[in-house]
Design an enzyme around this catalytic site. Structure first.
Site, PDB file in Angstrom:
ATOM      1  N   ASP A  67       0.808  -1.219   0.000  1.00 48.96           N
ATOM      2  CA  ASP A  67       0.000   0.000   0.000  1.00 48.96           C
ATOM      3  C   ASP A  67       0.843   1.272   0.000  1.00 48.96           C
ATOM      4  O   ASP A  67       2.062   1.239   0.215  1.00 48.96           O
ATOM      5  CB  ASP A  67      -0.950   0.003   1.204  1.00 48.96           C
ATOM      6  CG  ASP A  67      -0.311  -0.556   2.473  1.00 48.96           C
ATOM      7  OD1 ASP A  67       0.931  -0.517   2.591  1.00 48.96           O
ATOM      8  OD2 ASP A  67      -1.046  -1.037   3.338  1.00 48.96           O
ATOM      9  N   ASN A 136      -7.464  -3.457  14.454  1.00 51.98           N
ATOM     10  CA  ASN A 136      -8.859  -3.702  14.046  1.00 51.98           C
ATOM     11  C   ASN A 136      -8.959  -4.831  13.020  1.00 51.98           C
ATOM     12  O   ASN A 136     -10.006  -5.030  12.419  1.00 51.98           O
ATOM     13  CB  ASN A 136      -9.487  -2.416  13.485  1.00 51.98           C
ATOM     14  CG  ASN A 136      -8.805  -1.931  12.199  1.00 51.98           C
ATOM     15  OD1 ASN A 136      -7.877  -2.561  11.704  1.00 51.98           O
ATOM     16  ND2 ASN A 136      -9.270  -0.814  11.667  1.00 51.98           N
ATOM     17  N   HIS A 138      -7.214  -5.095  10.182  1.00 49.18           N
ATOM     18  CA  HIS A 138      -6.950  -4.798   8.778  1.00 49.18           C
ATOM     19  C   HIS A 138      -5.681  -5.491   8.295  1.00 49.18           C
ATOM     20  O   HIS A 138      -4.748  -5.711   9.059  1.00 49.18           O
ATOM     21  CB  HIS A 138      -6.949  -3.287   8.480  1.00 49.18           C
ATOM     22  CG  HIS A 138      -5.775  -2.513   8.975  1.00 49.18           C
ATOM     23  ND1 HIS A 138      -5.890  -1.251   9.518  1.00 49.18           N
ATOM     24  CD2 HIS A 138      -4.445  -2.783   8.998  1.00 49.18           C
ATOM     25  CE1 HIS A 138      -4.691  -0.806   9.835  1.00 49.18           C
ATOM     26  NE2 HIS A 138      -3.799  -1.709   9.538  1.00 49.18           N
ATOM     27  N   GLU A 143      -9.724  -2.091   5.480  1.00 47.86           N
ATOM     28  CA  GLU A 143     -10.343  -1.860   6.778  1.00 47.86           C
ATOM     29  C   GLU A 143     -11.568  -2.764   6.947  1.00 47.86           C
ATOM     30  O   GLU A 143     -12.074  -3.326   5.963  1.00 47.86           O
ATOM     31  CB  GLU A 143     -10.764  -0.384   6.873  1.00 47.86           C
ATOM     32  CG  GLU A 143      -9.609   0.610   6.753  1.00 47.86           C
ATOM     33  CD  GLU A 143      -8.738   0.718   8.004  1.00 47.86           C
ATOM     34  OE1 GLU A 143      -8.744  -0.206   8.847  1.00 47.86           O
ATOM     35  OE2 GLU A 143      -8.036   1.738   8.128  1.00 47.86           O
TER      36      GLU A 143
HETATM   37  C1  F6R Z   1       1.518  -1.814   6.098  1.00 47.04           C
HETATM   38  C2  F6R Z   1       0.179  -2.344   6.192  1.00 47.04           C
HETATM   39  C3  F6R Z   1      -0.589  -2.418   7.452  1.00 47.04           C
HETATM   40  C4  F6R Z   1       0.254  -2.745   8.688  1.00 47.04           C
HETATM   41  C5  F6R Z   1      -0.601  -2.710   9.943  1.00 47.04           C
HETATM   42  C6  F6R Z   1       0.207  -2.950  11.196  1.00 47.04           C
HETATM   43  O1  F6R Z   1       1.993  -1.856   4.769  1.00 47.04           O
HETATM   44  O2  F6R Z   1      -0.335  -2.692   5.187  1.00 47.04           O
HETATM   45  O3  F6R Z   1      -1.609  -3.375   7.323  1.00 47.04           O
HETATM   46  O4  F6R Z   1       0.831  -4.006   8.531  1.00 47.04           O
HETATM   47  O5  F6R Z   1      -1.223  -1.457  10.040  1.00 47.04           O
HETATM   48  O6  F6R Z   1       1.069  -1.876  11.384  1.00 47.04           O
HETATM   49  P1  F6R Z   1       2.224  -1.916  12.479  1.00 47.04           P
HETATM   50  O7  F6R Z   1       3.195  -2.945  12.011  1.00 47.04           O
HETATM   51  O8  F6R Z   1       2.817  -0.532  12.448  1.00 47.04           O
HETATM   52  O9  F6R Z   1       1.576  -2.276  13.770  1.00 47.04           O
END
Ligand code: F6R
Length: 246
Positions: A67, A136, A138, A143
């Protein structure tokens, strides 16, 4: 889902790096799917150290990131492009032309989503996709409520994600509210998935992942339908979670 329990973030990072290195050594022209965020940073550090000490080469590896924030160009220090360069690509022998991240500053974002989806397919798909998980549930920036059929698409970030990611920005107001993300079906097409999970703040998500049926309100639950998922999670994330016996 094969769950590997490790002690802490450091052990998760070492195990994950070894896992990825093993795949790269077995197939030097592998296509990897990569994630940003805090979780994989230690893994990338271990990959860099191994590259420097043992010479594991990424010369023929292709990567696709999950992303990118809408509105940020690749040289913006808050962009995921910049993050990947700093955290990994600048320190290994990968050919940057083979590293792909959605263009958050594309003038036509719909076209960019289609281009990215097609590029992955043209490359023969992703062999190993590395994922983190949001508290959450994702995956990527998909989301809760995102269709399991979704392809690469434009996403409106939830308040909880904006606040969780504000730590990387000067002010919460600076966090972009939209992103381009691989869709859930895009992620599910990967041959293999490696989900990394660390910390108490992911404990509830792990309880839900293990304990609930697949449902679109908890995006990571889709992984239960994937034939090859390995989860490396640390003890704080797994506290009280009943690990299913295979
Ligand atoms: C990042 C991504 C997100 C993260 C998720 C966890 O490219 O796609 O899904 O993997 O938000 O983020 P952290 O590792 O910062 O807790």
């Amino acid at each position: 889902m094969n769950i590997i329990e490790v002690k802490d973030y450091q052990e998760m990072s070492e195990r994950a790096a070894k896992y990825i290195m093993g795949k790269v050594t077995a197939n030097p022209s592998i296509t990897l799917g990569l994630a940003t965020g805090s979780t994989p940073v230690g893994t990338y550090k271990n990959l860099i150290r191994d590259h420097q000490e043992n010479g594991t080469s990424y010369r023929d590896v292709t990567t696709f990131n999950l992303d990118e924030y809408v509105g940020l160009s690749g040289d913006d220090p808050n962009s995921y492009q910049y993050f990947m360069n700093e955290q990994l690509f600048n320190h290994i022998d990968i050919n940057k032309a083979n590293t792909h991240i959605p263009r958050g500053d594309a003038s036509n974002l719909q076209e960019e989503c289609m281009r990215y989806e097609e590029l992955i397919a043209q490359n023969g798909g992703i062999e190993l996709q590395v994922l983190g998980i949001g508290s959450n549930g994702h995956i990527g920036f998909n989301e809760p409520g995102t269709s399991f059929q979704s392809k690469t698409h434009i996403v409106q970030l939830t308040d909880s994600t904006i606040h969780a990611n504000a730590r990387f920005f000067d002010r919460v107001e600076d966090v972009p509210t939209k992103a381009v993300s691989m869709g859930i079906s895009t992620i599910m097409k990967s041959k293999e998935i490696l989900l990394l999970v660390s910390g108490e703040n992911k404990n509830e998500a792990m309880h839900k992942l293990v304990g609930s049926e697949e449902n679109e309100n908890f995006p990571a639950s889709v992984l239960k339908n994937h034939p090859s998922v390995t989860i490396i999670a640390d003890q704080p994330a797994l506290q009280g979670v009943k690990i299913p016996q295979l």
